[in-house]
Design an enzyme around this catalytic site. Sequence first.
Site, short mmCIF file in Angstrom:
data_model
loop_
_atom_site.label_atom_id
_atom_site.label_comp_id
_atom_site.label_asym_id
_atom_site.label_seq_id
_atom_site.Cartn_x
_atom_site.Cartn_y
_atom_site.Cartn_z
N HIS A 20 22.82 -0.42 43.09
CA HIS A 20 21.51 0.19 42.96
C HIS A 20 20.57 -0.59 43.98
CE1 HIS A 20 17.77 1.94 40.91
NE2 HIS A 20 18.63 3.12 41.09
N SER A 60 35.53 6.56 35.57
CA SER A 60 34.00 7.38 35.76
C SER A 60 34.26 8.79 35.52
CB SER A 60 33.79 7.19 37.40
OG SER A 60 32.64 7.80 37.90
#
Lengths: 519, 519
Positions: free
Chosen positions: B213, B416
């Site tokens: 991120h 995921s």
Amino acid sequence: MMIWLLCLEPFMIQLLLESLQWNINGTTSRTPISQIGESPYYDNLYRWITDPTLRVTFRVDPHVKINRGIVLGKNMHESSLEIREPEMDDEVTGEMDAHMAAVLARYRKTLVERTKFHLGYPYNLDFDYGALSQLQHFSINNLGDPFIESNYGVHSRQFEVGVLNWFARLWELEKDEYWGYITNCGTEGNLHGILVGREVLPDGILYASRDSHYSVFKAARMYRMEAVKVDTLISGEIDCTDLQRKLTEGRDKPAILNVNIGTTVKGAVDDLDTILKILKEVGYTEDRFYIHVDGALFGLMMPFVKKAPKVTFKKPIGSVSVSGHKFIGCPMPCGVLITRMKHINALSRNVEYLASRDATIMGSRNGHAPIFLWYTLNRKGYRGFQKEVQHCIRNAHYLNDRLRKVNFGVLLNELSSTVVFERPEDEAFVHKWQLACQGKIAHVIVMPSVTVEKLDLFVEGLIEARKHSFADGNVIVPCIAEEIGPQNCACSLHRYGLLTTPLKNATQIGTHENQLTFK
Amino acid sequence: MMIWLLCLEPFMIQLLLESLQWNINGTTSRTPISQIGESPYYDNLYRWITDPTLRVTFRVDPHVKINRGIVLGKNMHESSLEIREPEMDDEVTGEMDAHMAAVLARYRKTLVERTKFHLGYPYNLDFDYGALSQLQHFSINNLGDPFIESNYGVHSRQFEVGVLNWFARLWELEKDEYWGYITNCGTEGNLHGILVGREVLPDGILYASRDSHYSVFKAARMYRMEAVKVDTLISGEIDCTDLQRKLTEGRDKPAILNVNIGTTVKGAVDDLDTILKILKEVGYTEDRFYIHVDGALFGLMMPFVKKAPKVTFKKPIGSVSVSGHKFIGCPMPCGVLITRMKHINALSRNVEYLASRDATIMGSRNGHAPIFLWYTLNRKGYRGFQKEVQHCIRNAHYLNDRLRKVNFGVLLNELSSTVVFERPEDEAFVHKWQLACQGKIAHVIVMPSVTVEKLDLFVEGLIEARKHSFADGNVIVPCIAEEIGPQNCACSLHRYGLLTTPLKNATQIGTHENQLTFK
């Protein structure tokens, strides 16, 4: 010896700790327990326990029963509402629903009670956002820059930009010359302003008065900046003589200054114009200093006081931040940060290194807060705020006068609604009114939600509380001249300056006559 | 030449910009306009305009009429709701009330619409906090440390500590060994975790994969830390070979590592156990590294997937953060940060310099967020989350399968619910479904609020949108093998790996068979 305490409420901790004897580096002391409270206030207590460089010992009073306990700085708040795993048949029995409803109803009652008796923090608790409750069902997120639309559609940027435009106008910066955003709190505004300052002047030294909000020095530490603490006058204002000396010493490097518009404890306003004059005199050109104005509470009140110096971007300042949940009032903390567009562009020059192009400190950002602010700004407008500021300052003077009449030492800075007075000994009273305390002083911050009736109730309680602190009923007024100046101290030595003993900075203390006029 | 655009919506900007020809440092390009969006995604576009080191020119298509415009990075969001000063007679006429009610009703309608069509961001939009709307009337503020009671009485620490205890249990850290708080967002969690790491290892180098991120590298810049970007596999996971090489090069200094449990774009999970093995092999003892686990979205989903590696403090990690508004769902962004008590004590050793004793990044803290989290944790419990994780992963596989059937390149990492596929050319479609895009790829993140019906609607729209991009209706499937691997690419060259041309890292791409089991 290490002791462990189990306590639910700070005043209980207080009572418990009062019955212990402290032995710090060999000196016995019982005083600074009072400093549990908002972060900056519990310094000493916390350090005693966690700082291994201090040799701390406690002696337990045999009359006190201690069950088990805590490491301070941890677990002092033991009353936690644990999460319960729902039972398989919860949906049938409604057991969990009933449990939750009961917890929430009890909690709501506490909130009502605690909101009613509140004077210590600068939060306007008087708001009605009923019209906005319909929005609580949405996950509103203004992620990233308020001026760059995200693909995420559930946002409130149109409200945010409306609010920012209003503030930019208030502080006189053109629409295409400002950048800003709605922050999560005053601290984020300070962290941002000081970060911008550091990016503009990477080797700048941070100068801030010792009465600055603790987030300012936190920023210096986080950002690995050189920081210089400047002395303050008794009023809480920055000491310009000391500032001049320190700016002169540091003049080889650029200066990043934090200027307070209303300090946390005394509500003091640093003298921006004199600071600018000093910078010039010492030889700092405008490209060699950056000023962040921390207007947490008073930055939004001052524009409505006629005699007050003006915060404006027509002066060479770099950024201003205020809190949104303080004077305006908001269910959750928030704030506003406005800076110059050119600084943000400077910030984004190093994009490659930053590996991102967001100019805000937080990424995801609360989209509800801008709507609350937008709502109140629309409802009240300039005129509404003006009226409320008048109300606050009048009531602060009322409290100041009443306290002086009943022989309390009291300081009220001219431009402030923060009334500083002796710290009550009675901890239950401090707890009831949620007073923030520092050393020997406490303060009441008069907000729009504070009425004369509430202040009367408070003063009567305070008088009672003082009486109870003396077993024989003979009150001895404590000396707090060091904190608020001899002319404000009611002790037998000073009696409001009538029997003045010269004190450092005593002549420089602000007056507090009832002479304010309003725009 | 500098151009100015006036646009209300990003997809309009998109359309406008698509009709321009870019000339960047001499190379003509039309591609990266797609990168308007969430902060990390608009890097290139932003840089072209603001970075003076790049010589950027635009050539305007003569068919496009441009009215006036913006400096990018500013004013792209022009639709602001300006604050109106109330009229003197507003209270009589009700004019302002009517205006506000109209604005809010329109806004609410947009929110309903935008919430309905949303697939691009990892936010669970399905929540009902009606029972909590009674609390919106209170200014709830958990200022400072959650474990140290403040004098401010209107707080929700009992809820916050309850939530923190739940998370500490989830990640297997004893009550008296953890410290943590509820943050404003995932970024604050990362900023805190990395700050703790830097305070524990002041000269540590930060290692993080380039798919981390953007807040991770922002932290490095804010904190003036040396930072090393590590390569990633096509799956988005950190490339352990590259990590080992870089850790070896930097072994003179301690290492601070950011480990991703679910990257932003591809939802990839870094291999914590292998990372720990490498650290040992290279010769880092436990006192010479600090691991922050960024579990933004998946940190909370993974504990409920049987085959998933475990995030636990029984391994030598320093801190974990997750977002609260993502999988759990919350009206405003929030997150949870848990670290070891001993690290926070280390942090507070330098109190004198810090001039404050707060261990959180923000000062005032939203007291509503903990109650939202507490409420959902109680209602759903472990079992409820487990069911929802199953639902998300099943639906992600459903979407993956459907897309493959209709000839879309698609990547779904094993652990995921983030489905990556070719970026649609049709900007109106991207806007409608609020897809986050990066370069040639886009993703859908399947959250509990995403149903099979919604996915069907989406896939049908996507097929239509693709058709419309080709004037003659003959679809040419784009090659995105570089982004998602040849075995996942549907282009005529790769056809899901049937016609493989060797690609870098091609063998290391995660599989995506439908074999997951659940606890």
